[in-house]
Design a protein around this motif. Structure first.
Motif, PDB file in Angstrom:
ATOM      1  N   VAL B  22     -46.239 112.740 -26.235  1.00  0.00           N
ATOM      2  CA  VAL B  22     -45.089 113.842 -26.222  1.00  0.00           C
ATOM      3  C   VAL B  22     -45.463 114.597 -24.610  1.00  0.00           C
ATOM      4  CG1 VAL B  22     -44.284 115.952 -27.179  1.00  0.00           C
ATOM      5  CG2 VAL B  22     -45.118 114.153 -28.648  1.00  0.00           C
ATOM      6  N   PHE B  23     -44.588 114.483 -23.958  1.00  0.00           N
ATOM      7  CA  PHE B  23     -44.614 115.156 -22.701  1.00  0.00           C
ATOM      8  C   PHE B  23     -44.363 116.767 -22.983  1.00  0.00           C
ATOM      9  CE2 PHE B  23     -43.850 110.888 -20.759  1.00  0.00           C
ATOM     10  CZ  PHE B  23     -44.538 111.258 -19.717  1.00  0.00           C
ATOM     11  N   LYS B  24     -45.294 117.299 -22.327  1.00  0.00           N
ATOM     12  CA  LYS B  24     -45.298 118.689 -22.296  1.00  0.00           C
ATOM     13  C   LYS B  24     -44.450 119.304 -21.131  1.00  0.00           C
ATOM     14  CE  LYS B  24     -49.606 118.326 -22.918  1.00  0.00           C
ATOM     15  NZ  LYS B  24     -49.432 117.007 -23.920  1.00  0.00           N
ATOM     16  N   GLN B  25     -44.194 118.454 -19.945  1.00  0.00           N
ATOM     17  CA  GLN B  25     -43.214 118.782 -19.080  1.00  0.00           C
ATOM     18  C   GLN B  25     -42.207 117.749 -19.000  1.00  0.00           C
ATOM     19  OE1 GLN B  25     -47.232 118.319 -16.928  1.00  0.00           O
ATOM     20  NE2 GLN B  25     -46.007 119.298 -15.325  1.00  0.00           N
ATOM     21  N   PRO B  26     -41.203 117.705 -19.726  1.00  0.00           N
ATOM     22  CA  PRO B  26     -40.030 116.864 -19.697  1.00  0.00           C
ATOM     23  C   PRO B  26     -39.558 116.496 -18.288  1.00  0.00           C
ATOM     24  CG  PRO B  26     -39.848 118.769 -21.457  1.00  0.00           C
ATOM     25  CD  PRO B  26     -40.753 119.111 -20.381  1.00  0.00           C
ATOM     26  N   GLU B  27     -39.755 117.658 -17.136  1.00  0.00           N
ATOM     27  CA  GLU B  27     -39.074 117.413 -15.965  1.00  0.00           C
ATOM     28  C   GLU B  27     -40.099 116.208 -15.323  1.00  0.00           C
ATOM     29  OE1 GLU B  27     -40.462 119.994 -17.235  1.00  0.00           O
ATOM     30  OE2 GLU B  27     -41.979 120.929 -15.841  1.00  0.00           O
ATOM     31  N   LEU B  28     -41.292 116.055 -15.669  1.00  0.00           N
ATOM     32  CA  LEU B  28     -42.204 114.880 -15.407  1.00  0.00           C
ATOM     33  C   LEU B  28     -41.617 113.638 -15.676  1.00  0.00           C
ATOM     34  CD1 LEU B  28     -44.683 114.349 -13.638  1.00  0.00           C
ATOM     35  CD2 LEU B  28     -46.009 114.809 -15.642  1.00  0.00           C
ATOM     36  N   LEU B  29     -41.215 113.499 -16.989  1.00  0.00           N
ATOM     37  CA  LEU B  29     -40.698 112.325 -17.591  1.00  0.00           C
ATOM     38  C   LEU B  29     -39.401 112.021 -16.621  1.00  0.00           C
ATOM     39  CD1 LEU B  29     -40.456 109.863 -19.485  1.00  0.00           C
ATOM     40  CD2 LEU B  29     -39.656 111.356 -21.112  1.00  0.00           C
ATOM     41  N   GLN B  30     -38.424 113.073 -16.530  1.00  0.00           N
ATOM     42  CA  GLN B  30     -37.302 112.997 -16.076  1.00  0.00           C
ATOM     43  C   GLN B  30     -37.349 112.112 -14.668  1.00  0.00           C
ATOM     44  OE1 GLN B  30     -33.936 113.166 -16.761  1.00  0.00           O
ATOM     45  NE2 GLN B  30     -33.451 115.396 -16.500  1.00  0.00           N
ATOM     46  N   GLU B  31     -38.691 112.909 -13.770  1.00  0.00           N
ATOM     47  CA  GLU B  31     -38.786 112.457 -12.451  1.00  0.00           C
ATOM     48  C   GLU B  31     -39.365 110.735 -12.633  1.00  0.00           C
ATOM     49  OE1 GLU B  31     -41.232 114.820 -10.083  1.00  0.00           O
ATOM     50  OE2 GLU B  31     -42.025 112.985  -9.093  1.00  0.00           O
ATOM     51  N   ALA B  32     -39.827 110.531 -13.751  1.00  0.00           N
ATOM     52  CA  ALA B  32     -40.169 109.202 -13.808  1.00  0.00           C
ATOM     53  C   ALA B  32     -39.064 108.108 -14.181  1.00  0.00           C
ATOM     54  CB  ALA B  32     -41.188 108.918 -14.852  1.00  0.00           C
ATOM     55  N   LEU B  33     -37.987 108.812 -14.588  1.00  0.00           N
ATOM     56  CA  LEU B  33     -36.900 107.930 -15.001  1.00  0.00           C
ATOM     57  C   LEU B  33     -35.744 107.948 -13.874  1.00  0.00           C
ATOM     58  CD1 LEU B  33     -37.150 108.603 -18.946  1.00  0.00           C
ATOM     59  CD2 LEU B  33     -37.542 106.607 -17.764  1.00  0.00           C
ATOM     60  N   THR B  34     -36.281 108.484 -12.758  1.00  0.00           N
ATOM     61  CA  THR B  34     -34.987 108.880 -11.841  1.00  0.00           C
ATOM     62  C   THR B  34     -35.229 107.879 -10.526  1.00  0.00           C
ATOM     63  OG1 THR B  34     -35.170 111.160 -12.158  1.00  0.00           O
ATOM     64  CG2 THR B  34     -34.243 110.393  -9.998  1.00  0.00           C
ATOM     65  N   HIS B  35     -34.586 106.812 -10.409  1.00  0.00           N
ATOM     66  CA  HIS B  35     -34.455 105.689  -9.441  1.00  0.00           C
ATOM     67  C   HIS B  35     -34.255 106.629  -8.024  1.00  0.00           C
ATOM     68  CE1 HIS B  35     -32.652 102.224  -7.079  1.00  0.00           C
ATOM     69  NE2 HIS B  35     -34.243 101.785  -7.369  1.00  0.00           N
ATOM     70  N   ARG B  36     -34.772 105.990  -6.877  1.00  0.00           N
ATOM     71  CA  ARG B  36     -34.387 106.549  -5.791  1.00  0.00           C
ATOM     72  C   ARG B  36     -32.957 106.323  -5.408  1.00  0.00           C
ATOM     73  NH1 ARG B  36     -36.587 101.473  -3.960  1.00  0.00           N
ATOM     74  NH2 ARG B  36     -34.861 100.280  -3.048  1.00  0.00           N
ATOM     75  N   SER B  37     -32.217 105.547  -5.856  1.00  0.00           N
ATOM     76  CA  SER B  37     -30.723 105.817  -5.581  1.00  0.00           C
ATOM     77  C   SER B  37     -30.157 106.985  -6.119  1.00  0.00           C
ATOM     78  CB  SER B  37     -29.916 104.521  -6.095  1.00  0.00           C
ATOM     79  OG  SER B  37     -30.131 104.819  -7.509  1.00  0.00           O
ATOM     80  N   PHE B  38     -30.669 107.844  -7.128  1.00  0.00           N
ATOM     81  CA  PHE B  38     -30.357 108.929  -7.698  1.00  0.00           C
ATOM     82  C   PHE B  38     -30.473 110.331  -6.717  1.00  0.00           C
ATOM     83  CE2 PHE B  38     -30.097 112.582 -10.221  1.00  0.00           C
ATOM     84  CZ  PHE B  38     -28.963 112.581 -11.078  1.00  0.00           C
ATOM     85  N   GLY B  39     -31.556 110.221  -6.181  1.00  0.00           N
ATOM     86  CA  GLY B  39     -31.980 111.324  -5.176  1.00  0.00           C
ATOM     87  C   GLY B  39     -33.460 111.742  -5.240  1.00  0.00           C
ATOM     88  N   TYR B  40     -33.589 112.914  -5.028  1.00  0.00           N
ATOM     89  CA  TYR B  40     -35.257 113.090  -4.843  1.00  0.00           C
ATOM     90  C   TYR B  40     -35.171 114.532  -5.588  1.00  0.00           C
ATOM     91  CZ  TYR B  40     -39.586 114.618  -3.039  1.00  0.00           C
ATOM     92  OH  TYR B  40     -40.753 114.615  -2.894  1.00  0.00           O
ATOM     93  N   PRO B  41     -36.186 114.657  -6.495  1.00  0.00           N
ATOM     94  CA  PRO B  41     -37.409 113.803  -6.717  1.00  0.00           C
ATOM     95  C   PRO B  41     -37.063 112.795  -7.456  1.00  0.00           C
ATOM     96  CG  PRO B  41     -37.677 115.841  -8.091  1.00  0.00           C
ATOM     97  CD  PRO B  41     -36.394 115.796  -7.243  1.00  0.00           C
ATOM     98  N   ASN B  42     -37.607 111.446  -6.963  1.00  0.00           N
ATOM     99  CA  ASN B  42     -37.363 110.336  -7.806  1.00  0.00           C
ATOM    100  C   ASN B  42     -38.882 109.722  -8.121  1.00  0.00           C
ATOM    101  OD1 ASN B  42     -38.539 108.409  -5.684  1.00  0.00           O
ATOM    102  ND2 ASN B  42     -36.488 108.906  -4.464  1.00  0.00           N
ATOM    103  N   ASN B  43     -38.716 108.651  -8.704  1.00  0.00           N
ATOM    104  CA  ASN B  43     -39.997 107.819  -9.271  1.00  0.00           C
ATOM    105  C   ASN B  43     -41.070 107.187  -8.551  1.00  0.00           C
ATOM    106  OD1 ASN B  43     -38.662 105.527  -9.173  1.00  0.00           O
ATOM    107  ND2 ASN B  43     -38.352 105.410 -11.565  1.00  0.00           N
ATOM    108  N   GLU B  44     -40.619 107.138  -7.054  1.00  0.00           N
ATOM    109  CA  GLU B  44     -41.544 106.037  -6.497  1.00  0.00           C
ATOM    110  C   GLU B  44     -42.939 106.595  -6.132  1.00  0.00           C
ATOM    111  OE1 GLU B  44     -39.027 106.038  -2.648  1.00  0.00           O
ATOM    112  OE2 GLU B  44     -38.967 103.978  -3.156  1.00  0.00           O
ATOM    113  N   ARG B  45     -43.422 107.936  -6.225  1.00  0.00           N
ATOM    114  CA  ARG B  45     -44.802 108.185  -6.008  1.00  0.00           C
ATOM    115  C   ARG B  45     -45.496 108.020  -7.486  1.00  0.00           C
ATOM    116  NH1 ARG B  45     -47.352 111.896  -2.942  1.00  0.00           N
ATOM    117  NH2 ARG B  45     -47.954 113.092  -4.799  1.00  0.00           N
ATOM    118  N   LEU B  46     -44.681 108.154  -8.590  1.00  0.00           N
ATOM    119  CA  LEU B  46     -45.345 107.968  -9.786  1.00  0.00           C
ATOM    120  C   LEU B  46     -45.316 106.554 -10.088  1.00  0.00           C
ATOM    121  CD1 LEU B  46     -43.272 110.663 -12.018  1.00  0.00           C
ATOM    122  CD2 LEU B  46     -45.705 110.619 -11.377  1.00  0.00           C
TER     123      LEU B  46
END
Lengths: 232, 232
Positions: B22-46
């Motif tokens: 269970v993610f305590k920071q849903p925004e972190l999961l959101q970032e992990a599920l964001t492809h670079r084509s969508f914008g920044y922040p995206n999941n490349e570093r994760l």
């Protein structure tokens, strides 16, 4: 026949102190310090484990240390930190060369100082720490091991010039590229000095660099701007 | 302009249940599920972080699961488990395709089902788990993810035939190679049956294999012998 060079208790506690971890199973450390030329069990499987644990701990270190660096730069940095030469130097500083057990042939041909053997032994030691102490101990060990190296790292060691770094950073965030303006020149023609301003409207950043050519001044300004953004 | 496809709370708790974390920071999961084509922040570093954490957790899993397998085989096995196709299948089973945020172009061209995008997103999710929950949560997640796959693994999937496996295993331990002896043949000339014994003196192991050729019977005997030694 080769006889096992056993690990004297005094050396052990010195070594435990150096690595900041005390092995509860000294035979596991022994295995990590046994080259395949010596016999079986040797450190090949522990090296497999330690190699990936090291990679992971260094990745986490860089991820946290450089919160704004794009993935490609992190990969390049990591490659510099975990390659054979880097590991060889770290292993030598820990004195692994004196502790490793080698077959007679390897021993006579200088195996105690061979970069590949020492680098692999360091990875195997990390594998052994992981196995016995869990990943948290690997993180501790690796953080201590690399702390001095990270302090020396700066933009230059990333293998890219500051203007390129800054540009890539801004592009990855879809931010308009910086504008460079010569704001002053001084000195005689053959030894002029340039002052260049690097402006990034989006971040409201203006940084100034000086140099003996326009190009050098721009690079310096980009470096200052990058560092301002990183602290942003 | 693309609008953020936000992660509905109901889907979130389903997903948390699926991944066992269970993610305590849903925004972190959101970032992990964001492809670079969508914008920044995206999941490349994760993804950078998760790739190495996955590698490490899978290495540990294999190391413990196959205590007798030499390093080369462990590496080969790991490569099979963490390649793009394997990760794509795991990501699809977790339903990542429906959760990932893509830019419009990627979305229209089927990015939600592109193997590279899904494989990378799974790595990024692992990176996010590592960042928030520590490596222990990565180990839990990866162990659950791969448990079914490991149950299906057998010697064949290692990409080597049993005779080679057995020989390499014995060589790495400097044990004399097995002797194969035909102990019986039966049947008519064009459909003979062979019985071959594989003997490893050092381990006091004798295993028997049958087959429609001498070669097949030897492979079967080697397989039986290998399994006996592994339990040894």
């Amino acid at each position: 026949m080769h006889r096992p060079q056993n690990f004297p208790v005094k050396d052990q506690s010195n070594f435990f102190h150096k690595i900041g971890y005390v092995f509860k199973q000294p035979e596991l450390l022994q295995e990590a310090l046994t080259h395949r030329s010596f016999g079986y069990p040797n450190n090949e499987r522990l090296e497999f484990l330690g190699d990936s644990a090291l990679n992971c701990a260094v990745s986490a270190l860089l991820f946290k240390e450089f919160p704004l660096l794009p993935e490609g730069n992190l990969s390049r940095l990591r490659a510099n930190l975990v390659n054979q030469q880097a590991l060889f130097e770290l292993a030598s500083a820990l004195g692994l060369g004196d502790l490793i057990r080698l077959g007679e042939g390897e021993r006579k041909s200088g195996g105690h100082y061979r970069p590949s053997i020492l680098a692999n032994a360091l990875e195997a030691v990390i594998g052994a720490i992981y196995l016995e102490g869990g990943f948290i101990e690997v993180e501790n060990f690796v953080n201590n091991l690399y702390k001095p190296l990270l302090q020396d790292l700066d933009l230059e060691t990333l293998g890219k010039d500051p203007k390129t770094m800054l540009q890539e950073y801004l592009q990855s965030r879809r931010v308009a590229l910086p504008e460079y303006t010569v704001i002053a020149t001084s000195g005689e023609a053959h030894r002029q000095k340039f002052r260049v301003e690097c402006a990034i409207a989006k971040f409201n950043v203006r940084a100034v660099g000086e140099g003996t050519s326009r190009r050098r001044a721009e690079q310096e300004a980009a470096k200052q701007a990058y560092e301002l953004i990183v602290q942003y």
